[in-house]
Structure formats: C-alpha cells, structure tokens
Design a protein around this motif. Structure first.
Motif, mmCIF file in Angstrom:
data_model
loop_
_atom_site.group_PDB
_atom_site.id
_atom_site.type_symbol
_atom_site.label_atom_id
_atom_site.label_comp_id
_atom_site.label_asym_id
_atom_site.label_seq_id
_atom_site.Cartn_x
_atom_site.Cartn_y
_atom_site.Cartn_z
ATOM 1 N N GLY A 53 36.760 55.228 27.307
ATOM 2 C CA GLY A 53 35.737 56.010 27.990
ATOM 3 C C GLY A 53 34.663 55.102 28.554
ATOM 4 O O GLY A 53 34.608 53.908 28.248
ATOM 5 N N SER A 54 33.796 55.671 29.363
ATOM 6 C CA SER A 54 32.669 54.935 29.955
ATOM 7 C C SER A 54 31.374 55.680 29.654
ATOM 8 O O SER A 54 31.373 56.905 29.527
ATOM 9 N N GLY A 55 30.273 54.949 29.570
ATOM 10 C CA GLY A 55 28.979 55.582 29.349
ATOM 11 C C GLY A 55 28.942 56.341 28.036
ATOM 12 O O GLY A 55 29.275 55.809 26.975
ATOM 13 N N ASP A 56 28.556 57.627 28.100
ATOM 14 C CA ASP A 56 28.490 58.450 26.892
ATOM 15 C C ASP A 56 29.839 58.501 26.179
ATOM 16 O O ASP A 56 29.904 58.536 24.951
ATOM 17 N N SER A 57 30.922 58.550 26.960
ATOM 18 C CA SER A 57 32.258 58.623 26.367
ATOM 19 C C SER A 57 32.588 57.347 25.599
ATOM 20 O O SER A 57 33.227 57.388 24.539
ATOM 21 N N TYR A 58 32.157 56.211 26.119
ATOM 22 C CA TYR A 58 32.328 54.952 25.387
ATOM 23 C C TYR A 58 31.501 54.982 24.108
ATOM 24 O O TYR A 58 31.958 54.531 23.049
ATOM 25 N N ALA A 59 30.300 55.537 24.189
ATOM 26 C CA ALA A 59 29.446 55.652 23.001
ATOM 27 C C ALA A 59 30.126 56.497 21.926
ATOM 28 O O ALA A 59 30.078 56.157 20.737
ATOM 29 N N SER A 60 30.758 57.594 22.332
ATOM 30 C CA SER A 60 31.455 58.435 21.348
ATOM 31 C C SER A 60 32.591 57.663 20.697
ATOM 32 O O SER A 60 32.851 57.800 19.499
ATOM 33 N N GLY A 61 33.278 56.817 21.490
ATOM 34 C CA GLY A 61 34.325 55.973 20.934
ATOM 35 C C GLY A 61 33.789 54.948 19.957
ATOM 36 O O GLY A 61 34.415 54.661 18.928
ATOM 37 N N LEU A 62 32.621 54.385 20.260
ATOM 38 C CA LEU A 62 31.990 53.429 19.332
ATOM 39 C C LEU A 62 31.675 54.095 17.994
ATOM 40 O O LEU A 62 31.820 53.474 16.935
ATOM 41 N N VAL A 63 31.226 55.346 18.050
ATOM 42 C CA VAL A 63 30.942 56.064 16.806
ATOM 43 C C VAL A 63 32.214 56.185 15.968
ATOM 44 O O VAL A 63 32.219 55.909 14.767
ATOM 45 N N ILE A 64 33.312 56.578 16.617
ATOM 46 C CA ILE A 64 34.570 56.751 15.899
ATOM 47 C C ILE A 64 35.106 55.411 15.402
ATOM 48 O O ILE A 64 35.631 55.309 14.282
ATOM 49 N N GLU A 65 34.973 54.372 16.199
ATOM 50 C CA GLU A 65 35.403 53.040 15.776
ATOM 51 C C GLU A 65 34.690 52.636 14.488
ATOM 52 O O GLU A 65 35.300 52.130 13.540
ATOM 53 N N GLY A 66 33.379 52.853 14.441
ATOM 54 C CA GLY A 66 32.614 52.534 13.240
ATOM 55 C C GLY A 66 32.970 53.439 12.076
ATOM 56 O O GLY A 66 33.103 52.986 10.938
ATOM 57 N N LYS A 67 33.136 54.713 12.355
ATOM 58 C CA LYS A 67 33.481 55.682 11.312
ATOM 59 C C LYS A 67 34.826 55.358 10.678
ATOM 60 O O LYS A 67 35.014 55.536 9.461
ATOM 61 N N SER A 68 35.768 54.860 11.474
ATOM 62 C CA SER A 68 37.125 54.570 10.997
ATOM 63 C C SER A 68 37.246 53.177 10.383
ATOM 64 O O SER A 68 38.350 52.780 9.995
ATOM 65 N N LYS A 69 36.138 52.443 10.310
ATOM 66 C CA LYS A 69 36.156 51.052 9.840
ATOM 67 C C LYS A 69 37.094 50.192 10.696
ATOM 68 O O LYS A 69 37.832 49.363 10.218
ATOM 69 N N ARG A 70 37.040 50.420 11.997
ATOM 70 C CA ARG A 70 37.799 49.674 13.014
ATOM 71 C C ARG A 70 39.306 49.976 12.999
ATOM 72 O O ARG A 70 40.080 49.267 13.641
ATOM 73 N N LYS A 71 39.722 51.001 12.299
ATOM 74 C CA LYS A 71 41.128 51.419 12.373
ATOM 75 C C LYS A 71 41.440 51.949 13.765
ATOM 76 O O LYS A 71 42.560 51.835 14.266
ATOM 77 N N ILE A 72 40.436 52.545 14.372
ATOM 78 C CA ILE A 72 40.526 53.050 15.739
ATOM 79 C C ILE A 72 39.683 52.131 16.615
ATOM 80 O O ILE A 72 38.571 51.751 16.243
ATOM 81 N N THR A 73 40.212 51.777 17.771
ATOM 82 C CA THR A 73 39.549 50.817 18.651
ATOM 83 C C THR A 73 39.103 51.497 19.935
ATOM 84 O O THR A 73 39.844 52.288 20.525
ATOM 85 N N VAL A 74 37.895 51.177 20.377
ATOM 86 C CA VAL A 74 37.389 51.718 21.632
ATOM 87 C C VAL A 74 37.484 50.660 22.728
ATOM 88 O O VAL A 74 37.246 49.465 22.482
ATOM 89 N N LEU A 75 37.845 51.092 23.934
ATOM 90 C CA LEU A 75 37.959 50.209 25.097
ATOM 91 C C LEU A 75 37.296 50.856 26.297
ATOM 92 O O LEU A 75 37.268 52.088 26.414
ATOM 93 N N ASP A 76 36.783 50.041 27.209
ATOM 94 C CA ASP A 76 36.360 50.605 28.483
ATOM 95 C C ASP A 76 37.585 50.625 29.411
ATOM 96 O O ASP A 76 38.476 49.780 29.295
ATOM 97 N N PRO A 77 37.682 51.595 30.304
ATOM 98 C CA PRO A 77 38.928 51.795 31.058
ATOM 99 C C PRO A 77 39.306 50.650 31.981
ATOM 100 O O PRO A 77 40.500 50.387 32.175
#
Length: 275
Positions: free
Chosen positions: A30-54
């Motif tokens: 995601g980008s912008g707010d959507s990237y921010a939501s991914g960062l939250v999940i990345e942290g919540k998952s202890k990096r099991k889930i990874t966020v990327l910009d498109p």
C-alpha cells in the motif's frame, strides 16, 4: 464546509470491518495511509507479515499471498503490481472501498470497505476501516481500551512508536502534513535515542504508549522539552488519541481547513505521480 464537524463524525463512526478472507502469512502492499496500516500489521505480527510499497514491490520476488490496500482502488502501481503477481500465479487480495475500481478487477478476491465520505477528507475513518479489515484478516484481536485524552500538539511534533505503534507514528506524521501542511517526524522507540533525539529540543515529543517500561524511562528522563505519553497500549487506542488531538488543534488554532486540498500545485504533482 465544516471540516472539523466532518472529522468528528468520522472519528465517532463505527469502523469495524470483518474479512471473509483469513490468512496466516502474506505481504501487505500500500501507499500513504495504506502503507501505514501495513506497518501496524507488520509490527503486530512481529515481522511475520511484511509490508512493501507497490513501486519497490515490482522488484521483489513475491511468492506468498499479497494483500493490496487502496481505499480508492485507483493508484497506478497497485494495479500494475496486481496484474504482474496474478500473471505469476500469486494469490492477490484487495482491500478497497470501490468495488468497481481497477484494483478490484485485477485481484483474486476483495474485501470491500463500507466507506462513503461526505467530502474529500484526510483518511481518518478510511484508515480505521482498512486497519480493522487487516486485523480481522490475520485474526488479530483489536484493543478495546479507550483513553479520554488529547495532546496539545505543537507545529513540529515528533511521534515515537514501538512495534505496531510505529505504524501509528508514521500515520500521525501523514495527517499533520495533510491537515496542517506542517513538518513532523516519526521514529521507532529504540532508534529515536541513537540520533533523532538531538533534533527534538523545543519540540513536542509524543510517545505512543505500548506499556513498555523503556517508554516510561524515556518519558521520565526528558526534561529539555515537552513530552507526552498517550497512556494507551494498542494501536487503535493510540490512533484515536492522535486523531482527537488533531481535531483539538484545529479547534484551538481556528483551523477549519484541510491543507492538502488548498495547495493545488503540490496536489496536482501528487495526483499525477500517484494516478
């Protein structure tokens, strides 16, 4: 237009979104707010889930299921990435408010956000909905705490967050730019002490609380400027404190405006690059 009233309404609207799709591992894009939501999940998952910009994700060898978050469903590189991944046989899921958007037509499955704004606004409700859908998708329990607190934001705040709250810190900085057109910073808890702290004198430092004792130690040590803790633990509580504080600042400063809608020169460049 009464922007303050509209944002207050958004903050008080039910934002919970249940996902019919359940995943254990994935990339979030995601980008912008959507990237921010991914960062939250990345942290919540202890990096099991990874966020990327498109845009950079186009160069990554992606084989896991990929969740592309875009409220409009129109951002160019989200759509390009969805096409590329599907052509390689990667499962692509969209989270969007627009069921007829280009993104929705390029994914294997989609979660629709019931977001219907009354006007063009910075992403308060849409962000909460996107994050709620992601929490549901990955089976994370949302924090239910509510802290009745506002922070007296200055014109150059520094947001600090650990784990999922780092994503909230990034989101907070985005909203300061969009609503007020003012610079702010965000950083992870540990990294803040290693250099950024030297740029924080005479600035408003906001610690997005997670209950970590190191946050309390930093709070007690800082005596060279104003420092505040949100008093929360989870991401949703921290988000609500920050959004309430932005609305409070708008009222305090008699700021019934949304900066990004007024700076047409920058808005045109932004739109040309995004869409």
């Amino acid at each position: 237009m009464n922007y303050i009233k509209l944002l207050e309404e958004e903050l008080n609207t039910n934002y919970q979104v249940d996902s019919h799709i359940q995943l254990d591992e994935a990339y979030i894009v995601g980008s912008g707010d959507s990237y921010a939501s991914g960062l939250v999940i990345e942290g919540k998952s202890k990096r099991k889930i990874t966020v990327l910009d498109p845009y950079e994700a186009l160069e990554v060898n992606i084989t896991k299921p990929t969740v592309i978050v875009s409220v409009s469903g129109k951002t160019r590189y989200n759509v390009i990435l969805a096409k590329k991944l599907r052509s390689k046989g990667v499962k692509v899921i969209g989270i969007t408010a627009n069921s007829e958007s280009p993104l929705a037509k390029e994914v294997n499955d989609v979660v629709i956000l019931p977001y219907r704004p009354k006007a063009k606004l910075p992403g308060f409700l849409s962000f909460l909905m996107s994050l709620s859908a992601l929490y549901s998708m990955f089976r994370f329990e949302e924090d239910k705490e509510r802290v009745n607190k506002v922070i007296n934001l200055d014109n150059s705040p520094f947001f600090i967050g650990k784990s999922e709250n780092y994503g909230v810190a990034y989101f907070s900085s985005l909203k300061m730019a969009e609503v007020f057109g003012i610079p702010s910073n965000y950083e992870r808890l540990e990294l803040f002490m290693h250099s950024p702290i030297f740029s924080s004198r005479n600035r408003n430092i906001i610690i997005l609380s997670s209950g970590d004792e190191r946050e309390n130690k930093l709070y007690k040590l800082i005596d060279f400027t104003i420092v505040e803790e949100t008093g929360c633990v989870g991401a949703f509580c921290n988000i609500r404190v920050i959004l309430s504080s932005i609305i409070y600042k708008m009222k305090r400063d008699n700021w019934n405006r949304i900066y990004f809608l007024e700076d047409e020169k920058i808005l045109n460049i932004s739109s040309e690059m995004i869409y």
